[in-house]
Every structure is written in C-alpha cells, then in structure tokens.
Write an enzyme that holds these catalytic residues in place. Structure first.
Site, PDB file in Angstrom:
ATOM      1  N   HIS A 106     -79.117  44.512   4.945  1.00  0.00           N
ATOM      2  CA  HIS A 106     -78.971  44.180   6.420  1.00  0.00           C
ATOM      3  C   HIS A 106     -79.259  45.106   7.398  1.00  0.00           C
ATOM      4  O   HIS A 106     -78.309  45.626   8.428  1.00  0.00           O
ATOM      5  CB  HIS A 106     -77.586  43.537   6.690  1.00  0.00           C
ATOM      6  CG  HIS A 106     -77.670  42.227   5.948  1.00  0.00           C
ATOM      7  ND1 HIS A 106     -78.684  41.189   5.826  1.00  0.00           N
ATOM      8  CD2 HIS A 106     -76.465  41.453   5.313  1.00  0.00           C
ATOM      9  CE1 HIS A 106     -78.409  40.138   5.203  1.00  0.00           C
ATOM     10  NE2 HIS A 106     -76.999  40.031   5.030  1.00  0.00           N
ATOM     11  N   HIS A 179     -76.406  36.091  11.310  1.00  0.00           N
ATOM     12  CA  HIS A 179     -75.572  35.831  10.492  1.00  0.00           C
ATOM     13  C   HIS A 179     -74.439  35.015  10.660  1.00  0.00           C
ATOM     14  O   HIS A 179     -73.504  35.364  10.046  1.00  0.00           O
ATOM     15  CB  HIS A 179     -75.452  37.398   9.796  1.00  0.00           C
ATOM     16  CG  HIS A 179     -74.824  37.256   8.078  1.00  0.00           C
ATOM     17  ND1 HIS A 179     -73.843  36.721   7.586  1.00  0.00           N
ATOM     18  CD2 HIS A 179     -75.607  37.819   7.174  1.00  0.00           C
ATOM     19  CE1 HIS A 179     -74.075  36.959   6.300  1.00  0.00           C
ATOM     20  NE2 HIS A 179     -74.984  37.706   5.908  1.00  0.00           N
ATOM     21  N   GLU A 309     -79.551  31.829   7.087  1.00  0.00           N
ATOM     22  CA  GLU A 309     -80.325  33.173   7.724  1.00  0.00           C
ATOM     23  C   GLU A 309     -81.815  33.044   7.700  1.00  0.00           C
ATOM     24  O   GLU A 309     -82.456  33.367   6.754  1.00  0.00           O
ATOM     25  CB  GLU A 309     -79.713  34.329   7.145  1.00  0.00           C
ATOM     26  CG  GLU A 309     -78.496  34.439   7.001  1.00  0.00           C
ATOM     27  CD  GLU A 309     -78.036  35.436   5.756  1.00  0.00           C
ATOM     28  OE1 GLU A 309     -78.767  36.275   5.621  1.00  0.00           O
ATOM     29  OE2 GLU A 309     -77.236  35.276   4.801  1.00  0.00           O
TER      30      GLU A 309
HETATM   31  C1  GLA Z   1     -75.814  37.993   2.805  1.00  0.00           C
HETATM   32  C2  GLA Z   1     -75.981  38.524   1.332  1.00  0.00           C
HETATM   33  C3  GLA Z   1     -75.086  38.272   0.848  1.00  0.00           C
HETATM   34  C4  GLA Z   1     -73.866  39.171   1.211  1.00  0.00           C
HETATM   35  C5  GLA Z   1     -73.544  38.660   2.729  1.00  0.00           C
HETATM   36  C6  GLA Z   1     -72.629  39.511   3.421  1.00  0.00           C
HETATM   37  O1  GLA Z   1     -76.235  37.158   3.493  1.00  0.00           O
HETATM   38  O2  GLA Z   1     -77.413  37.533   0.790  1.00  0.00           O
HETATM   39  O3  GLA Z   1     -75.002  38.836  -0.881  1.00  0.00           O
HETATM   40  O4  GLA Z   1     -74.057  40.263   0.975  1.00  0.00           O
HETATM   41  O5  GLA Z   1     -74.932  38.853   3.551  1.00  0.00           O
HETATM   42  O6  GLA Z   1     -71.460  39.488   2.661  1.00  0.00           O
END
Ligand code: GLA
Length: 345
Positions: A106, A179, A309
C-alpha cells in the site's frame, strides 16, 4: 446539495485536518477527511429509511494518526504488494520501503494514507464533489518521479464515485485504490452479508500474498462468488493464520462495468460496485482481532467489515503478463469506481 467543511483535528505540528461532509438530499451522506483522504462515515438508509453508517473508522483524528489497518484510506502510490519491495523499470532497479515482511504494501511506510491532502469542494452537474490533490515527490518511499495525484469523491445520486488521476515526470508504477471496510448492517460482522463478484478468475498468491504470475479459474474453489453467497459460508476454510478472504479477483470485461454486489438481508441495504480497474481485492478484515475500538465505541472484531479494493493485480510491476501499472511522462493515469447504495426487500 452541499459540502460542509469543518475542522477534524490537528497533526502534532499544527497542520489542520479538515472534515468535509457531502450531501445531496438522496439520503446518502459521506464524510471525508483530508488525512489520507479517508471516507470516515458513509450513511445510507435501510429498507425503512433508517440511516446507518456502513464503513468502519474512528470518531477522532488521533487513532487515525497511529498506524491503523487503512480504514477508508486512499492507498498509493502502489496499492497492494510489490514483492521484496523491489522492481526494475527501463533497466534501473528501485528499492522501496519494505513495510510488510520484506515486501512493500500500500505504498510504503508514509504513503498516501498518511498525508494531508489539499481539498477543494465544488457543486457539479453530478452532485457535490470533493477534489483532493497531493504531490508525491521524486524518490518518495523509493518510487521514481514526481507524481501529481488527484482523487475526486462525488456524491452522485445514491452513489459515491471516486475518480483518480495522476501524472508523472518519470516512469513509475501507479495503482490507486480506496480501502474502505464496509459493513452494511452498521454493526457485527459481515458473515451474513451476501456477495456476488463479477469474476471468473483470480490471482493465486503464496503465503506472503505474492503472486506467481498466473491467473487461475474460480471453478470449484472456495473463492467463487459468481452465485450470490453468504460471506461467512466458506470463510473459515479459506487461508490460514488468519483465515478469510484476501484475494485479488479478475473482474470480467473492460471499461466501467459491474464488479460486485454486496447485500445485507437484515437491513435490506445493497451496495453495487462498478469499476474500470482489471481487479478487485476482497479482504474480509481477517487481521482485525477486537483490539481496535472504532466509532461509537464499537470493537472491531475479526470480519467486522470487508474491503472491495478496486485496483490492478498485486505485484504487477514485476509480472509482465499482468496489465501494466507503469505510468510514463505525457500519459494520464485515470481510474473510476462507483459504490452505489440502495435498500431492497
Ligand atoms: C490489504 C491486504 C491485507 C491487509 C490489509 C490491511 O487489503 O491485502 O492483507 O494487509 O490490507 O490490514
């Protein structure tokens, strides 16, 4: 229709974080804060017209300043993972900040989810719109090139539309998403939510969530959501430590098209997702463990919300067979996702 601006809090250095509430009389109301471009509240009527806040998050700024699991945030420069926090582009290798084991997740340690975005509201033909802008400098978290990013949230009827744009002065990978963790009941877990995904394939990953480069069919897997299926039906059999969905699905077709339908039988609330992105990461809040307390004092237990997402596939910059995430000078990155709400039944 209107956009109401107020102070949400301050960073330790005194920088103001603003809250902007978008409403248009449709019954759907969104509160976005300039820290991380976070969708902090999203109110939608149930089948009796009763409003409910359908996203996880916090009432105050302070817990958002601590590292948190990306509640409602804009993720970038590259959402999802880059293997070993490294990639080679035009013959040059770049080392990124590693913030997920040895991998980049991210956008890195101090990424778009942890920036105060400049905000400008406008009344548009589609509805009240909030334009957020941010400049990511050359070398930010290891990424090359100065990247100018714009994210516009528009409350269009009962839909929250997100339009992303970015331009760069050097080639760089870009993969932007939001997110938000949705819970259409406004409480409890998402186990009883019913999900349908417009996907026939997914991106298999290893134990570190890194793809091997192939796309696999969903036929006969626990991941298949082509038929509307309760999220909890197979969730305990998917993955280990923790169990749950954390997979990138290959959205059927191209252009702005249906991607997912999520419904919650108790409230009648339905969310329809459309995107022009090739993929959608379904993440069912598997790492939530009750240790975080969110809005209105609710403890966020495992599966308290789920994320859809919309994005390019994980590690695309290292996977030549995946649709490219590389943006070059002179090109404009654009991406659109709509989350449309209704109540049925
Ligand atoms: C994402 C990842 C997950 C986790 C979340 C945050 O969407 O795919 O594995 O890291 O973010 O907790």
């Amino acid at each position: 229709m209107a956009i109401e601006r107020s102070a949400f809090g301050e960073l330790p250095d005194g920088t103001e974080v603003a809250s902007l509430i978008l409403h248009n009389g449709s019954g759907v109301v969104a509160r976005i804060i300039t820290w991380g471009g976070i969708v902090a509240e999203l109110w939608c009527p149930d089948r009796h017209g009763e409003p409910g806040d359908v996203v996880l998050g916090y009432d105050h700024l302070e817990p958002y300043l601590v590292r948190h699991p990306y509640f409602g945030a804009i993720c970038g420069r590259v959402a999802n993972r880059i293997a070993h926090a490294r990639f080679t582009l035009d013959g040059q290798t770049y080392q990124l900040a590693a913030n997920d084991g040895g991998h980049a997740l991210h956008g890195g340690l101090d990424a778009f989810d942890r920036k105060v975005w400049a905000a400008e509201g406008a009344e548009t033909a589609d509805g009240p719109a909030l334009r957020l802008t941010h400049t990511s400098p050359d070398g930010d978290e290891g990424y090359p090139g100065t990247l100018d990013v714009e994210v516009v949230y528009t409350l269009a009827g009962t839909a929250l539309r997100i339009d992303y744009r970015a331009v760069t002065d050097r080639p760089t990978p870009v993969n932007l998403t939001n997110h938000s963790y949705f819970n259409l009941a406004g409480a409890g877990t998402v186990r009883d939510h019913v999900l349908r995904l417009e996907a026939d394939g997914y991106v298999p990953v290893d134990a570190d969530f890194i793809p091997g480069g192939e796309i696999a069919s969903l036929d006969g897997t626990l991941l298949d959501f082509r038929q509307p299926t309760p999220v909890g039906e197979r969730i305990d059999r998917v993955n280990e430590n923790p169990t749950g969905y954390d997979h990138c699905y290959v959205v059927r077709g191209t252009g702005l098209r249906p991607c997912a339908v999520l419904s919650e039988p108790g409230s009648g609330r339905v969310m329809r997702v459309e995107t022009n992105e090739p993929g959608v990461q379904l993440y069912t809040g598997n790492f939530l463990d009750g240790s975080l307390t969110g809005k209105r004092g609710v403890r966020y237990v495992k599966h308290a919300g789920l994320c859809l997402e919309t994005q390019h596939y994980p590690d695309s910059v290292n996977q030549p067979a995946f649709p490219t995430t590389v943006l070059r000078p002179g090109e404009t990155f654009t991406s659109t996702t709509r989350f449309a709400f209704s109540a049925e039944g």
